[in-house]
Design an enzyme around this catalytic site. Structure first.
Site, PDB file in Angstrom:
ATOM      1  N   ARG A 168       0.638  -1.085   0.165  1.00 17.75           N
ATOM      2  CA  ARG A 168       0.606   0.106   0.410  1.00 17.75           C
ATOM      3  C   ARG A 168       0.991   1.539  -0.271  1.00 17.75           C
ATOM      4  O   ARG A 168       0.528   2.243   1.099  1.00 17.75           O
ATOM      5  CB  ARG A 168      -0.610   0.227   0.828  1.00 17.75           C
ATOM      6  CG  ARG A 168      -1.835  -0.617   1.243  1.00 17.75           C
ATOM      7  CD  ARG A 168      -3.011  -0.782   0.158  1.00 17.75           C
ATOM      8  NE  ARG A 168      -3.530  -1.689  -0.248  1.00 17.75           N
ATOM      9  CZ  ARG A 168      -3.978  -2.759   0.260  1.00 17.75           C
ATOM     10  NH1 ARG A 168      -3.094  -3.504  -1.134  1.00 17.75           N
ATOM     11  NH2 ARG A 168      -5.789  -3.714   0.238  1.00 17.75           N
ATOM     12  N   SER A 242     -10.573  -1.276   4.137  1.00 26.19           N
ATOM     13  CA  SER A 242      -9.796  -1.403   5.677  1.00 26.19           C
ATOM     14  C   SER A 242      -9.070  -0.358   4.999  1.00 26.19           C
ATOM     15  O   SER A 242      -8.260   1.495   5.058  1.00 26.19           O
ATOM     16  CB  SER A 242      -8.000  -2.055   5.040  1.00 26.19           C
ATOM     17  OG  SER A 242      -8.416  -2.841   3.897  1.00 26.19           O
ATOM     18  N   GLU A 344      -4.365   3.485   6.523  1.00 27.47           N
ATOM     19  CA  GLU A 344      -4.259   3.115   5.530  1.00 27.47           C
ATOM     20  C   GLU A 344      -5.260   4.494   4.448  1.00 27.47           C
ATOM     21  O   GLU A 344      -4.671   4.851   3.677  1.00 27.47           O
ATOM     22  CB  GLU A 344      -5.100   1.785   4.649  1.00 27.47           C
ATOM     23  CG  GLU A 344      -4.343   1.838   3.194  1.00 27.47           C
ATOM     24  CD  GLU A 344      -5.323   0.493   2.680  1.00 27.47           C
ATOM     25  OE1 GLU A 344      -5.837   1.024   1.910  1.00 27.47           O
ATOM     26  OE2 GLU A 344      -5.622  -0.545   3.428  1.00 27.47           O
TER      27      GLU A 344
HETATM   28  N1  EPU Z   1     -10.195 -12.091  10.355  1.00 24.47           N
HETATM   29  C1  EPU Z   1     -10.977 -11.077  11.621  1.00 24.47           C
HETATM   30  N2  EPU Z   1     -11.782 -10.611  12.093  1.00 24.47           N
HETATM   31  C2  EPU Z   1     -11.863  -9.435  10.652  1.00 24.47           C
HETATM   32  C3  EPU Z   1     -11.433  -9.562   9.639  1.00 24.47           C
HETATM   33  C4  EPU Z   1     -10.247 -10.789   8.923  1.00 24.47           C
HETATM   34  O1  EPU Z   1     -10.551 -12.223  12.462  1.00 24.47           O
HETATM   35  O2  EPU Z   1     -12.401  -8.898  10.855  1.00 24.47           O
HETATM   36  C5  EPU Z   1      -9.177 -12.688   9.658  1.00 24.47           C
HETATM   37  C6  EPU Z   1      -9.037 -13.350   9.265  1.00 24.47           C
HETATM   38  O3  EPU Z   1      -8.356 -14.455   9.896  1.00 24.47           O
HETATM   39  C7  EPU Z   1      -8.918 -13.540   7.453  1.00 24.47           C
HETATM   40  C8  EPU Z   1      -8.207 -12.650   8.130  1.00 24.47           C
HETATM   41  O4  EPU Z   1      -7.790 -11.623   9.078  1.00 24.47           O
HETATM   42  O5  EPU Z   1      -9.462 -14.817   7.257  1.00 24.47           O
HETATM   43  C9  EPU Z   1      -7.764 -11.724   6.170  1.00 24.47           C
HETATM   44  O6  EPU Z   1      -9.264 -10.939   6.585  1.00 24.47           O
HETATM   45  P1  EPU Z   1      -9.355 -10.526   5.081  1.00 24.47           P
HETATM   46  O7  EPU Z   1      -9.447 -11.794   3.919  1.00 24.47           O
HETATM   47  O8  EPU Z   1     -10.661 -10.254   4.818  1.00 24.47           O
HETATM   48  O9  EPU Z   1      -8.624  -9.136   4.634  1.00 24.47           O
HETATM   49  P2  EPU Z   1      -7.690  -8.609   5.124  1.00 24.47           P
HETATM   50  O10 EPU Z   1      -5.705  -8.702   5.460  1.00 24.47           O
HETATM   51  O11 EPU Z   1      -8.909  -8.549   6.263  1.00 24.47           O
HETATM   52  C10 EPU Z   1      -6.662  -7.390   3.180  1.00 24.47           C
HETATM   53  C11 EPU Z   1      -6.956  -5.997   2.793  1.00 24.47           C
HETATM   54  C12 EPU Z   1      -7.786  -5.588   1.770  1.00 24.47           C
HETATM   55  C13 EPU Z   1      -8.473  -7.044   0.571  1.00 24.47           C
HETATM   56  C14 EPU Z   1      -7.837  -8.284   1.748  1.00 24.47           C
HETATM   57  C15 EPU Z   1      -8.221  -9.764   0.347  1.00 24.47           C
HETATM   58  C16 EPU Z   1      -4.692  -4.621   3.923  1.00 24.47           C
HETATM   59  C17 EPU Z   1      -5.042  -3.084   4.467  1.00 24.47           C
HETATM   60  N3  EPU Z   1      -6.798  -4.445   3.437  1.00 24.47           N
HETATM   61  O12 EPU Z   1      -8.064  -7.576   3.910  1.00 24.47           O
HETATM   62  O13 EPU Z   1      -7.747  -4.640   0.888  1.00 24.47           O
HETATM   63  O14 EPU Z   1      -8.992  -6.730  -0.234  1.00 24.47           O
HETATM   64  O15 EPU Z   1      -6.997  -8.365   2.123  1.00 24.47           O
HETATM   65  O16 EPU Z   1      -7.354  -9.335  -0.406  1.00 24.47           O
HETATM   66  O17 EPU Z   1      -4.256  -4.964   3.408  1.00 24.47           O
HETATM   67  C18 EPU Z   1      -8.718  -2.709   1.192  1.00 24.47           C
HETATM   68  O18 EPU Z   1      -7.145  -1.977   0.884  1.00 24.47           O
HETATM   69  O19 EPU Z   1      -9.386  -1.549   1.383  1.00 24.47           O
HETATM   70  C19 EPU Z   1      -9.087  -3.675   1.006  1.00 24.47           C
HETATM   71  C20 EPU Z   1     -10.125  -3.780   1.275  1.00 24.47           C
END
Ligand code: EPU
Length: 348
Positions: A168, A242, A344
């Site tokens: 990012r 995010s 972010e």
């Molecule tokens: N998780 C939780 N609780 C939650 C959310 C997530 O426990 O409320 C844990 C779960 O274990 C889940 C893991 O976090 O498996 C990963 O969650 P998710 O797949 O939703 O991805 P993220 O890491 O929370 C990132 C990006 C998103 C992108 C997704 C999918 C960042 C800051 N965010 O989110 O990007 O869509 O991966 O690749 O890196 C954005 O940047 O605005 C965004 C939405």
């Protein structure tokens, strides 16, 4: 093309915050942009004082009225610039909608951006923060970009290396912050698809959809389904995706945390560090003992009930209320896990 005064910019920020800008204008070419900068010299907000360039407004939190000039990038156009056996190079105006561009690629059989379906915002902002989702980042399909240097009044070409992409991150968020306006981006797309379905959720969703043969369309649809199931549509509930980045910590700190919290979610990085799932950390904390931030709502601000990393404006929240909530979340995560979250979203 004219500069408007005292304009409500609620529709230009995906959080839907009710704020005004002293001056506001759109530009759809570099010439128009140059003219706007000339015109703005007559105001007290001449660049670099209080000038804000926005694209889709999907990564901004306005905490107050904007005391200055907001310029919205509306440069359009999609053009093939080069074709090779396996690749096609496509130049896209910064003001094009990112998702519409993804759909256009899928329709034409150009691969590489299907995992990035439904990301809100415009093309110009995509390299700025190296947008990413489901195992793919913009840097994977990036070829070059053109950006207008505001003070030198000239176009500069940036190659992949010049952009110094990180998680990012790019030079436009640090070293060259507020110096350039990205006008066009050239993407290098594959004519022969190489599907990336390494992200567990995609495999599960394809299975649920009963997909036998992969295509750009089905991978895109799987991503759209996943996003719709956990991320709020900014047209319905104000948000900026995010709110925080997933923090990176050392493997030794991770070991300590694992012994205290065996369910903590972290992924190994090539540099040996660990990237923690900030959503998990936030979900374990809350405004008081026994209550999680996830699903928390106070007035019109809240933490989304399906994804704790997303802060939301349910209706008429003020920017500073969202900012205060983000600070409370940050502090609670720091005091429980000794991990500092970084926003972010660009807070103005
Ligand atoms: N998780 C939780 N609780 C939650 C959310 C997530 O426990 O409320 C844990 C779960 O274990 C889940 C893991 O976090 O498996 C990963 O969650 P998710 O797949 O939703 O991805 P993220 O890491 O929370 C990132 C990006 C998103 C992108 C997704 C999918 C960042 C800051 N965010 O989110 O990007 O869509 O991966 O690749 O890196 C954005 O940047 O605005 C965004 C939405």
């Amino acid at each position: 093309m004219k500069i408007q005064e005292n304009i409500l910019i609620k529709q230009y920020n995906s959080f839907g915050i009710n704020v005004y800008a002293n001056l506001f204008a759109k530009f759809n070419s570099i010439n128009e942009l140059g003219e706007l900068f000339e015109l703005s010299k007559k105001s007290k907000f001449a660049y670099p004082r209080q000038t804000l360039i926005i694209g889709g407004g999907t990564n901004i939190l306005f905490t107050k009225n904007f005391d200055g000039l907001v310029l919205k990038n509306d440069i359009k156009g999609i053009k093939i610039v080069k074709e090779e056996k396996q690749h096609i190079y496509v130049k896209v105006g910064a003001g094009e909608s990112w998702h519409q561009f993804v759909l256009y690629c899928i329709k034409n059989g150009w691969a590489g951006v299907e995992n990035l379906s439904l990301i809100p915002g415009n093309v110009g902002a995509s390299p700025m923060q190296n947008i990413g989702a489901y195992g793919v980042e913009i840097k994977d399909v990036f070829h070059s970009l053109e950006a207008y240097h505001i003070l030198d009044k000239k176009l500069v070409n940036f190659t992949f290396n010049d952009c110094e992409f990180g998680y990012r991150d790019s030079v436009f968020k640090n070293k060259h912050k507020n110096e350039f306006v990205i006008t066009d981006v050239v993407f290098k797309l594959n004519l022969i698809p190489k599907y990336n379905i390494s992200y567990g959720a995609i495999v599960k969703e394809l299975d649920k959809m009963g997909v036998k043969d992969l295509s750009l369309k089905v991978v895109s649809q799987a991503v759209i389904n996943i996003r719709n199931s956990k991320l709020p549509d900014p047209k319905v509930i104000g948000n900026a995706g995010s709110f925080f980045k997933n923090p990176e910590i050392s493997s030794s700190q991770f070991k300590v945390l694992c012994s205290q919290y065996p369910k903590i979610v972290g992924y190994s990085l090539l540099n040996g560090n660990i990237k923690l799932a900030a959503g998990w950390l936030i979900e374990q904390c809350g405004p008081s003992i026994g209550i999680s931030w996830k699903g928390f709502r106070k007035g019109d601000v809240g933490c989304y009930n399906k994804q704790a990393l997303v802060l939301v404006n349910y209706d008429n929240a003020k920017g500073n209320e969202l900012y205060d909530l983000s600070k409370e979340i940050l502090q609670s995560v720091e005091s429980k896990f000794n991990v500092i979250l970084e926003s972010e979203v660009n807070i103005i």
